[in-house]
Design a protein around this motif. Structure first.
Motif, mmCIF file in Angstrom:
data_model
loop_
_atom_site.group_PDB
_atom_site.id
_atom_site.type_symbol
_atom_site.label_atom_id
_atom_site.label_comp_id
_atom_site.label_asym_id
_atom_site.label_seq_id
_atom_site.Cartn_x
_atom_site.Cartn_y
_atom_site.Cartn_z
ATOM 1 N N ALA A 640 -32.329 -60.080 34.867
ATOM 2 C CA ALA A 640 -32.823 -59.284 35.989
ATOM 3 C C ALA A 640 -33.825 -58.243 35.521
ATOM 4 O O ALA A 640 -33.797 -57.781 34.367
ATOM 5 C CB ALA A 640 -31.656 -58.611 36.695
ATOM 6 N N THR A 641 -34.729 -57.868 36.404
ATOM 7 C CA THR A 641 -35.686 -56.793 36.155
ATOM 8 C C THR A 641 -35.591 -55.792 37.288
ATOM 9 O O THR A 641 -35.346 -56.159 38.441
ATOM 10 C CB THR A 641 -37.124 -57.346 36.076
ATOM 11 N N TRP A 642 -35.800 -54.508 36.965
ATOM 12 C CA TRP A 642 -35.673 -53.468 37.980
ATOM 13 C C TRP A 642 -36.383 -52.195 37.534
ATOM 14 O O TRP A 642 -36.665 -52.000 36.347
ATOM 15 C CB TRP A 642 -34.200 -53.182 38.258
ATOM 16 N N HIS A 643 -36.677 -51.369 38.510
ATOM 17 C CA HIS A 643 -37.192 -50.033 38.243
ATOM 18 C C HIS A 643 -36.012 -49.069 38.156
ATOM 19 O O HIS A 643 -35.125 -49.106 39.021
ATOM 20 C CB HIS A 643 -38.135 -49.572 39.359
ATOM 21 N N PRO A 644 -35.968 -48.198 37.155
ATOM 22 C CA PRO A 644 -34.836 -47.260 37.067
ATOM 23 C C PRO A 644 -34.856 -46.258 38.221
ATOM 24 O O PRO A 644 -35.920 -45.831 38.669
ATOM 25 C CB PRO A 644 -35.052 -46.571 35.717
ATOM 26 N N TYR A 645 -33.643 -45.914 38.678
ATOM 27 C CA TYR A 645 -33.491 -44.960 39.787
ATOM 28 C C TYR A 645 -33.191 -43.597 39.198
ATOM 29 O O TYR A 645 -32.149 -43.388 38.570
ATOM 30 C CB TYR A 645 -32.350 -45.421 40.692
ATOM 31 N N LEU A 646 -34.139 -42.645 39.383
ATOM 32 C CA LEU A 646 -34.037 -41.316 38.774
ATOM 33 C C LEU A 646 -34.121 -40.254 39.865
ATOM 34 O O LEU A 646 -35.189 -39.724 40.151
ATOM 35 C CB LEU A 646 -35.158 -41.112 37.746
ATOM 36 N N PRO A 647 -32.999 -39.980 40.549
ATOM 37 C CA PRO A 647 -33.030 -38.950 41.593
ATOM 38 C C PRO A 647 -33.273 -37.582 40.981
ATOM 39 O O PRO A 647 -32.936 -37.355 39.806
ATOM 40 C CB PRO A 647 -31.621 -39.057 42.205
ATOM 41 N N PRO A 648 -33.880 -36.640 41.698
ATOM 42 C CA PRO A 648 -34.264 -36.725 43.114
ATOM 43 C C PRO A 648 -35.640 -37.352 43.357
ATOM 44 O O PRO A 648 -36.094 -37.403 44.482
ATOM 45 C CB PRO A 648 -34.265 -35.260 43.541
ATOM 46 N N ASN A 649 -36.311 -37.833 42.282
ATOM 47 C CA ASN A 649 -37.654 -38.388 42.437
ATOM 48 C C ASN A 649 -37.632 -39.831 42.907
ATOM 49 O O ASN A 649 -38.680 -40.392 43.221
ATOM 50 C CB ASN A 649 -38.414 -38.291 41.110
ATOM 51 N N GLY A 650 -36.466 -40.476 42.929
ATOM 52 C CA GLY A 650 -36.382 -41.843 43.403
ATOM 53 C C GLY A 650 -36.648 -42.845 42.296
ATOM 54 O O GLY A 650 -36.386 -42.591 41.102
ATOM 55 N N PHE A 651 -37.195 -43.999 42.654
ATOM 56 C CA PHE A 651 -37.436 -45.074 41.698
ATOM 57 C C PHE A 651 -38.681 -44.767 40.878
ATOM 58 O O PHE A 651 -39.726 -44.374 41.416
ATOM 59 C CB PHE A 651 -37.596 -46.407 42.425
ATOM 60 N N ASP A 652 -38.569 -44.958 39.556
ATOM 61 C CA ASP A 652 -39.698 -44.782 38.646
ATOM 62 C C ASP A 652 -40.415 -46.120 38.547
ATOM 63 O O ASP A 652 -40.064 -46.986 37.734
ATOM 64 C CB ASP A 652 -39.195 -44.321 37.279
ATOM 65 N N THR A 653 -41.418 -46.297 39.393
ATOM 66 C CA THR A 653 -42.124 -47.577 39.436
ATOM 67 C C THR A 653 -43.058 -47.755 38.247
ATOM 68 O O THR A 653 -43.651 -48.836 38.100
ATOM 69 C CB THR A 653 -42.925 -47.675 40.744
ATOM 70 N N CYS A 654 -43.202 -46.733 37.414
ATOM 71 C CA CYS A 654 -44.048 -46.852 36.221
ATOM 72 C C CYS A 654 -43.269 -47.400 35.037
ATOM 73 O O CYS A 654 -43.837 -47.589 33.955
ATOM 74 C CB CYS A 654 -44.649 -45.493 35.865
ATOM 75 N N THR A 655 -41.956 -47.597 35.210
ATOM 76 C CA THR A 655 -41.117 -48.141 34.150
ATOM 77 C C THR A 655 -40.388 -49.353 34.706
ATOM 78 O O THR A 655 -39.856 -49.314 35.818
ATOM 79 C CB THR A 655 -40.094 -47.098 33.662
ATOM 80 N N THR A 656 -40.358 -50.422 33.935
ATOM 81 C CA THR A 656 -39.673 -51.650 34.338
ATOM 82 C C THR A 656 -38.644 -52.004 33.282
ATOM 83 O O THR A 656 -38.995 -52.179 32.103
ATOM 84 C CB THR A 656 -40.661 -52.806 34.517
ATOM 85 N N CYS A 657 -37.385 -52.080 33.714
ATOM 86 C CA CYS A 657 -36.294 -52.418 32.808
ATOM 87 C C CYS A 657 -35.969 -53.904 32.932
ATOM 88 O O CYS A 657 -36.089 -54.498 34.013
ATOM 89 C CB CYS A 657 -35.052 -51.588 33.105
ATOM 90 N N THR A 658 -35.533 -54.484 31.824
ATOM 91 C CA THR A 658 -35.193 -55.906 31.785
ATOM 92 C C THR A 658 -33.899 -56.090 31.026
ATOM 93 O O THR A 658 -33.686 -55.451 29.986
ATOM 94 C CB THR A 658 -36.308 -56.719 31.102
ATOM 95 N N CYS A 659 -33.046 -56.964 31.561
ATOM 96 C CA CYS A 659 -31.814 -57.351 30.880
ATOM 97 C C CYS A 659 -32.047 -58.716 30.251
ATOM 98 O O CYS A 659 -32.172 -59.721 30.969
ATOM 99 C CB CYS A 659 -30.640 -57.389 31.856
#
Length: 855
Positions: A640-659
């Motif tokens: 799976a791939t996803w953007h990390p969720y970093l509240p209170p700023n929300g999803f960090d679309t500049c970083t992509t995580c992969t398992c």
């Protein structure tokens, strides 16, 4: 235990008519209101009970005064205007209460019959009526089973019967020769010329059948206008005793010379406010059953018996049989079958017709409740014992305290019963009766547990009420804050018994139907209305508790906790300072290889690249769905791939995580921005969350015109000039190595933290192989301009955009006397900055040491 009684009529209120008392009391009684009271002194407490004429509402207050009229004690009574009455007082029509901890001097007045009781009607500003009477001792009170309140009979003249009334203390015996004994306390039935040996007719009759049960002529040697006493004993049939126990008999006292002077009243259950309760436990101490329960009953004025039984671990599949029994030791007789009313672990009902023998057994403590099953004729049972109704026992129903599961300290058959109530003066009262602790006495603690609702993770508060030892405890809490009292009615509360030495929970029961008087609720005025939080106000950190929780989707979450919404699994939620926010999951753009295909797997919100050649896969599809990576509390499937969720700023679309599908290793690389075709000072971000800067139109850099780039310039992303020096050359010339990255001497950069990305508000510098990092500081004038612009949300196109670092920093509270959330955040950032500097310094030292060793 000592018993007293009082008759309250217009003629017994003589001392209220004095010159000094007229301004305080109104004794005008045109309706000829009459009342009678019973008093029981037990353990420094004086319990009181009253029957009052049905022609008037309940009194608002009760006073205890001495012969001179001095008020010694006053209690405000519950009325229907202030709220619903308790079940017992509403069913019987009695007035019940207690005077706690009577002082020794007042106890002496009670013993010497120099204490008076006063009932007040009306309100504090306008008195309507006051009735008084002397509290006196009567021998017949020890065996009283029935009472009667006698008022002027219908058809008599009000002016002749003004202030007249009486009460009867009735005891019976239903043996081989049944009999009854009457003690009559009365006044107002004598003619003006009756000075001595006044003849009276005393009659007990059945009005429905016009049948006379008793008709005797008695003489009063010296008639009194206030109190007269007569005692009569007479045989009576069992049938008439049965009618008496059902409130069918009418008692009349009239003047023989003038029959128009007549008072009368029905014979009812005795005036004393009391109920009968018991714990239902196994009679065999070696029994392995977990069954337990409680039972409580009370008599209505018509002689019917209301019963309430609650059980625990009594299975309906075992066909339990519940019965009312007469327990005379070895001989036990079933009197009534209560099984038809048993449902959902409760049996609630009324026995309409009680015989006189059952009534005598109830008052003698020989009545009990037995629960049997097919394999056990007496699974659990208990014997009913009388208790006065007051304070805690004046609540709707008791609480069954159950043994804590898997408790090692709690005895095998330990259980309990608890009453809890709030009186009219907003004080909390409780009474606890336990079983199973007699053999092993220990120090116990009573706790009151409160939570807003019954939900997972709900915040729990516990209040220690009292410590005690033994099997019985009666206590109170005075001056309990109104906001805590209200929670007893609006929140979910439990009463717990803990072992003080072992610090372990022993018994626990859930509070039911705890009513709080309306005047005990918090009162908000214009001066103490809670603060209203204005959205966007960032100086309210001190108003929210640091451990504030969030309630979402039926459960509570801790501060800073993240979770997937149960309503929409493709939404991520977070708890920030007591408020929950949710945001739809943003899926990253995925580019699959030629041998892979983009598949939306079940349970996943974002598509994943899956190999098309599933037959040659080492890992099967079934195993693939079970495998995955865990980042924090969130699970992600393999591949799976996803953007990390970093509240209170929300999803960090500049970083992509992969398992990684094979190694299950998590990698979170940040987006690599393309080369800038202009100077970085001219570059800008198209929007606030843009990952890379772009050049404005018409500002493309020309190296021949602009000349060479400054190597000390802080770069946001890749620049056009390529540095051809090797890493060893950079380090030898005073460069720095930070996390496997080489920086030149004098170069500046923004540090990158793996979990938060690039820190634009922190600037690091390399100087002579040493790294220093500083956070950008904003002046007060800049902060003021930032606040004004943020509120107006209007920017001039010719003016530069507001610095993001100053926009965030200026939101922090400048209150130095209070450590707010913003202060803690700043301290955390400074610690991270110091740790980063130390790691860089350690890396440089290691490099220097290695160089010197090699040389």
């Amino acid at each position: 235990m000592k018993h007293f009684a009082a008759l309250l009529t217009g003629r017994t209120s003589y001392f209220l008519k004095g010159e000094e008392m007229k301004t305080m009391y109104t004794t005008h009684n045109p309706l000829n209101i009459v009342a009678t009271g019973r008093f029981m002194f037990h353990k420094k407490n004086l319990y009181y009970s009253f029957y009052i004429s049905s022609k008037i509402n309940r009194p608002r207050a009760i006073q205890f005064v001495d012969d001179s009229g001095t008020i010694l004690e006053e209690h405000q009574l519950e009325t229907q205007i202030l709220g619903p009455l308790s079940i017992y007082q509403n069913s019987t029509g009695k007035v019940c209460g207690v005077w706690r901890r009577v002082p020794r001097d007042y106890k002496r007045l009670l013993r010497d019959e120099r204490l008076h009781v006063v009932l007040l009607w009306g309100n504090k500003f306008q008195a309507e009526l006051a009735l008084a009477g002397k509290i006196a001792k009567y021998t017949a009170l020890q065996t009283e089973l029935f009472s009667s309140l006698m008022e002027p009979a219908p058809g008599t003249k009000p002016d002749q019967m003004a202030g007249a009334g009486g009460t009867a203390i009735v005891s019976t015996s239903s043996g081989a020769a049944s009999s009854m004994h009457l003690t009559l306390v009365f006044n107002g039935v004598f003619s003006p010329d009756d000075y001595v040996d006044a003849a009276l007719n005393v009659r007990v009759e059945l009005p429905d059948r016009k049948e006379i049960v008793l008709d005797e002529v008695q003489k009063v040697r010296k008639p009194s206008t206030e109190i007269n006493v007569l005692e009569i004993s007479s045989p009576i049939s069992i049938q008439n005793l049965r009618l008496m126990s059902r409130g069918k008999l009418l008692l009349t006292i009239e003047s023989k010379k003038n029959p128009n002077l007549r008072i009368q009243g029905h014979i009812l259950t005795r005036t004393t406010c009391e109920l009968f309760q018991t714990l239902l436990t196994p009679h065999n101490g070696e029994s392995k059953t977990k069954s337990s329960g409680l039972a409580w009953v009370f008599l209505n004025t018509d002689g019917s018996l209301s019963y309430n039984i609650e059980t625990d671990h009594v299975n309906t599949k075992d066909r339990p049989e519940i019965s009312l029994i007469e327990d005379l030791g070895k001989r036990k007789t079933m009197l009534e079958d209560l099984t038809p009313t048993f449902n959902f672990n409760q049996a609630i009902g009324t026995i309409d017709k009680l015989g006189p023998k059952v009534l005598e057994s109830l008052y003698a403590g020989d009545l009990g409740v037995n629960i049997a099953i097919e394999s056990e004729p007496s699974l659990i049972r208990g014997r009913l014992a009388p208790r006065p109704v007051a304070d805690a026992r004046d609540s709707a129903e008791p609480i069954l305290l159950k043994r804590a599961e898997n408790s090692i300290v709690a005895p095998m058959h330990s259980m309990g019963m608890a009453w809890i109530a709030i009186d009219n003066e907003c004080n909390l009262h409780y009474e606890i009766t336990l079983n199973g602790f007699q053999a092993n006495p220990q120090e116990l603690q009573i706790y009151l547990e409160e939570k807003p609702i019954e939900a997972i993770g709900a915040p729990v508060t516990r209040k220690l009420l009292e410590e005690f030892s033994g099997s019985y405890m009666e206590g109170f809490v005075l001056g309990m804050p109104s906001n805590e009292l209200v929670k007893l009615e609006t929140s979910v509360c439990y009463l717990e018994i803990h072992s003080k030495d072992k610090r372990e929970l022993l018994l626990r029961g859930k509070l039911k139907s705890t009513k709080v008087p309306a005047h005990c609720f918090p009162i908000y005025t214009d001066n103490n209305v809670p603060n209203v939080l204005v959205p966007g106000d960032h100086n309210d950190n001190h108003l929210i508790a640091p451990d504030a929780k969030c309630f979402h989707s039926g459960r509570f979450y801790d501060d800073a906790e993240q979770w997937r919404s149960t309503q929409d699994t493709c939404q991520m939620c977070a708890c920030q300072r007591g408020r929950s926010t949710c945001e739809p999951i943003k899926c990253p753009t995925v580019l699959c290889k030629l041998s892979e295909e983009l598949v939306q797997r079940e349970g996943e919100c974002c598509p994943t690249c899956i190999s098309q050649n599933s037959g040659s896969e080492i890992i099967s599809a079934a195993e693939q769905t079970k495998r995955g990576c865990r980042l924090g509390d969130q699970f992600h499937m393999a591949g799976a791939t996803w953007h990390p969720y970093l509240p209170p700023n929300g999803f960090d679309t500049c970083t992509t995580c992969t398992c990684d599908a094979l190694t299950l290793e998590i990698r979170c690389p940040r987006m690599v921005c393309p080369l800038l075709a202009c100077s970085e000072k001219l570059a800008y971000r198209p929007d606030k969350k843009a990952c890379c800067k772009v050049c404005p139109e018409g500002k493309v850099r020309n190296d021949k015109v602009l000349g060479p780039l400054n190597t000390d310039e802080l770069g946001d992303q890749a620049s056009g000039r390529v540095n051809m020096r090797t890493p060893e050359e950079k380090l030898n010339q005073g460069g720095c190595k930070v996390l496997s990255k080489i920086y030149e001497n004098g170069q500046e950069w923004h540090p990158v933290i793996a979990s938060h990305g690039e820190q634009k508000c922190i600037k690091c510098r390399c100087k002579d192989s040493k790294v220093t990092c500083d956070r950008k500081h904003c002046s007060r004038s800049t902060c003021q301009q930032t606040r004004v612009s943020a509120k107006r949300k209007v920017f001039d196109k010719n003016e530069p955009a507001i610095d993001e670092c100053c926009s965030t920093q200026c939101r922090r509270s400048r209150r130095h006397h209070r450590r707010t959330h913003a202060d803690r955040t700043t301290n955390t950032d400074e610690k991270q900055q110091q740790q980063l500097s130390k790691r860089v310094q350690q890396t440089n030292n290691n490099r220097s040491g290695s160089s010197s060793h090699s040389s």
